[in-house]
Design a protein around this motif. Sequence first.
Motif, PDB file in Angstrom:
ATOM      1  N   UNK A  89       9.271  -2.867  -5.103  1.00 51.01           N
ATOM      2  CA  UNK A  89       7.924  -3.051  -4.549  1.00 51.01           C
ATOM      3  C   UNK A  89       7.206  -1.713  -4.476  1.00 51.01           C
ATOM      4  N   UNK A  90       7.892  -0.697  -3.988  1.00 53.39           N
ATOM      5  CA  UNK A  90       7.306   0.644  -3.878  1.00 53.39           C
ATOM      6  C   UNK A  90       6.898   1.161  -5.255  1.00 53.39           C
ATOM      7  N   UNK A  91       7.785   0.977  -6.236  1.00 51.06           N
ATOM      8  CA  UNK A  91       7.521   1.481  -7.585  1.00 51.06           C
ATOM      9  C   UNK A  91       6.293   0.836  -8.190  1.00 51.06           C
ATOM     10  N   UNK A  92       6.152  -0.468  -8.028  1.00 48.36           N
ATOM     11  CA  UNK A  92       5.061  -1.142  -8.730  1.00 48.36           C
ATOM     12  C   UNK A  92       3.760  -1.165  -7.939  1.00 48.36           C
ATOM     13  N   UNK A  93       3.804  -0.823  -6.655  1.00 48.69           N
ATOM     14  CA  UNK A  93       2.560  -0.487  -5.962  1.00 48.69           C
ATOM     15  C   UNK A  93       2.030   0.826  -6.521  1.00 48.69           C
ATOM     16  N   UNK A  94       2.918   1.821  -6.647  1.00 54.76           N
ATOM     17  CA  UNK A  94       2.518   3.096  -7.242  1.00 54.76           C
ATOM     18  C   UNK A  94       2.104   2.901  -8.699  1.00 54.76           C
ATOM     19  N   UNK A  95       2.912   2.134  -9.446  1.00 59.20           N
ATOM     20  CA  UNK A  95       2.584   1.870 -10.846  1.00 59.20           C
ATOM     21  C   UNK A  95       1.257   1.154 -10.995  1.00 59.20           C
ATOM     22  N   UNK A  96       0.954   0.240 -10.068  1.00 56.96           N
ATOM     23  CA  UNK A  96      -0.315  -0.468 -10.107  1.00 56.96           C
ATOM     24  C   UNK A  96      -1.489   0.470  -9.890  1.00 56.96           C
ATOM     25  N   UNK A  97      -1.323   1.440  -8.993  1.00 52.82           N
ATOM     26  CA  UNK A  97      -2.383   2.439  -8.780  1.00 52.82           C
ATOM     27  C   UNK A  97      -2.638   3.225 -10.061  1.00 52.82           C
ATOM     28  N   UNK A  98      -1.542   3.616 -10.734  1.00 53.69           N
ATOM     29  CA  UNK A  98      -1.688   4.397 -11.963  1.00 53.69           C
ATOM     30  C   UNK A  98      -2.336   3.569 -13.067  1.00 53.69           C
ATOM     31  N   UNK A  99      -1.807   2.388 -13.322  1.00 53.71           N
ATOM     32  CA  UNK A  99      -2.294   1.606 -14.458  1.00 53.71           C
ATOM     33  C   UNK A  99      -3.728   1.134 -14.225  1.00 53.71           C
ATOM     34  N   UNK A 100      -4.111   0.924 -12.958  1.00 53.90           N
ATOM     35  CA  UNK A 100      -5.480   0.475 -12.686  1.00 53.90           C
ATOM     36  C   UNK A 100      -6.502   1.580 -12.909  1.00 53.90           C
ATOM     37  N   UNK A 101      -6.027   2.817 -13.059  1.00 57.96           N
ATOM     38  CA  UNK A 101      -6.943   3.946 -13.314  1.00 57.96           C
ATOM     39  C   UNK A 101      -7.192   4.177 -14.795  1.00 57.96           C
ATOM     40  N   UNK A 102      -6.433   3.521 -15.660  1.00 56.03           N
ATOM     41  CA  UNK A 102      -6.463   3.888 -17.081  1.00 56.03           C
ATOM     42  C   UNK A 102      -7.749   3.446 -17.784  1.00 56.03           C
ATOM     43  N   UNK A 103      -8.304   2.317 -17.369  1.00 58.84           N
ATOM     44  CA  UNK A 103      -9.556   1.892 -17.971  1.00 58.84           C
ATOM     45  C   UNK A 103     -10.667   2.900 -17.712  1.00 58.84           C
ATOM     46  N   UNK A 104     -10.800   3.325 -16.443  1.00 57.39           N
ATOM     47  CA  UNK A 104     -11.805   4.331 -16.116  1.00 57.39           C
ATOM     48  C   UNK A 104     -11.510   5.650 -16.829  1.00 57.39           C
ATOM     49  N   UNK A 105     -10.217   5.994 -16.941  1.00 57.09           N
ATOM     50  CA  UNK A 105      -9.860   7.208 -17.677  1.00 57.09           C
ATOM     51  C   UNK A 105     -10.373   7.139 -19.113  1.00 57.09           C
ATOM     52  N   UNK A 106     -10.245   5.965 -19.729  1.00 60.15           N
ATOM     53  CA  UNK A 106     -10.727   5.815 -21.095  1.00 60.15           C
ATOM     54  C   UNK A 106     -12.208   6.127 -21.218  1.00 60.15           C
ATOM     55  N   UNK A 107     -13.001   5.619 -20.269  1.00 58.83           N
ATOM     56  CA  UNK A 107     -14.449   5.878 -20.308  1.00 58.83           C
ATOM     57  C   UNK A 107     -14.753   7.351 -20.026  1.00 58.83           C
ATOM     58  N   UNK A 108     -13.987   7.971 -19.120  1.00 61.38           N
ATOM     59  CA  UNK A 108     -14.189   9.390 -18.838  1.00 61.38           C
ATOM     60  C   UNK A 108     -13.849  10.234 -20.063  1.00 61.38           C
ATOM     61  N   UNK A 109     -12.717   9.905 -20.716  1.00 56.80           N
ATOM     62  CA  UNK A 109     -12.308  10.651 -21.912  1.00 56.80           C
ATOM     63  C   UNK A 109     -13.362  10.548 -23.011  1.00 56.80           C
ATOM     64  N   UNK A 110     -13.962   9.368 -23.148  1.00 58.51           N
ATOM     65  CA  UNK A 110     -15.033   9.210 -24.140  1.00 58.51           C
ATOM     66  C   UNK A 110     -16.242  10.066 -23.781  1.00 58.51           C
ATOM     67  N   UNK A 111     -16.565  10.138 -22.486  1.00 58.81           N
ATOM     68  CA  UNK A 111     -17.699  10.942 -22.049  1.00 58.81           C
ATOM     69  C   UNK A 111     -17.449  12.424 -22.292  1.00 58.81           C
ATOM     70  N   UNK A 112     -16.214  12.867 -22.053  1.00 57.43           N
ATOM     71  CA  UNK A 112     -15.870  14.262 -22.301  1.00 57.43           C
ATOM     72  C   UNK A 112     -15.964  14.573 -23.789  1.00 57.43           C
TER      73      UNK A 112
END
Length: 215
Positions: A89-112
């Motif tokens: 449970x601890x691992x996939x709460x943390x994993x969920x935080x990480x994976x939920x950031x990847x879409x926004x990261x994609x848009x930021x990387x494109x902007x950069x």
Amino acid sequence: MNNLKLTGILGLIGAVMVGIGEFLLHYSANGYSGANYPFFVSIADNRLIIGHFLVVFFVPFYIAGYWHFYLAIKQGSYSLALGILNLGVFAFVIGGMWISSRGMLGFIAKSVAAGEASSTILDKYSLLMETLVQVLRIIVLAISVLFVTAILKGKTLYPRWMAWFNPVLVLAVVFLTFFALPSVGNYIAPTAMNITHIVVFTASLIAFKNIQPTI
């Protein structure tokens, strides 16, 4: 259907759907090397959006999957089963935080890449979020140690061969495939943790195919 198999199926559904979402977020035919996450530039916006919502809504299914492991192991060792559940449970709460950031990261990387934003923000992202995936891998290693220990001690619902299907060993095989057989590895490495759990949940359900636990 008993709770053991139902939770295993839910965990498998979660791994498959998060795997599809992460593949949409991450897969690039051009590889993954270079600074500032350049592979995101070639990923279409609709892939980032669809992938984001798939991973967010299906990550919680992993908790059912780890309840499945708890049910399978608890009669052999309650303390080890509880440890696996809590760490999962601890691992996939943390994993969920990480994976939920990847879409926004994609848009930021494109902007950069387009010169619309400073690359400094990506450095901050790496500090805050990439640290989480390293923590996730360490926790999965700990889960695997408990998993193997419980099975080899005996009296769980698992046959002993299931010890080979511990998450960290399967994950190592996935990454080894990436280097040894790139034609296959390039497709599974972008979603390696989910491929790992697809294998583990599937093996677990196969282990119970011909028995009918009452839990």
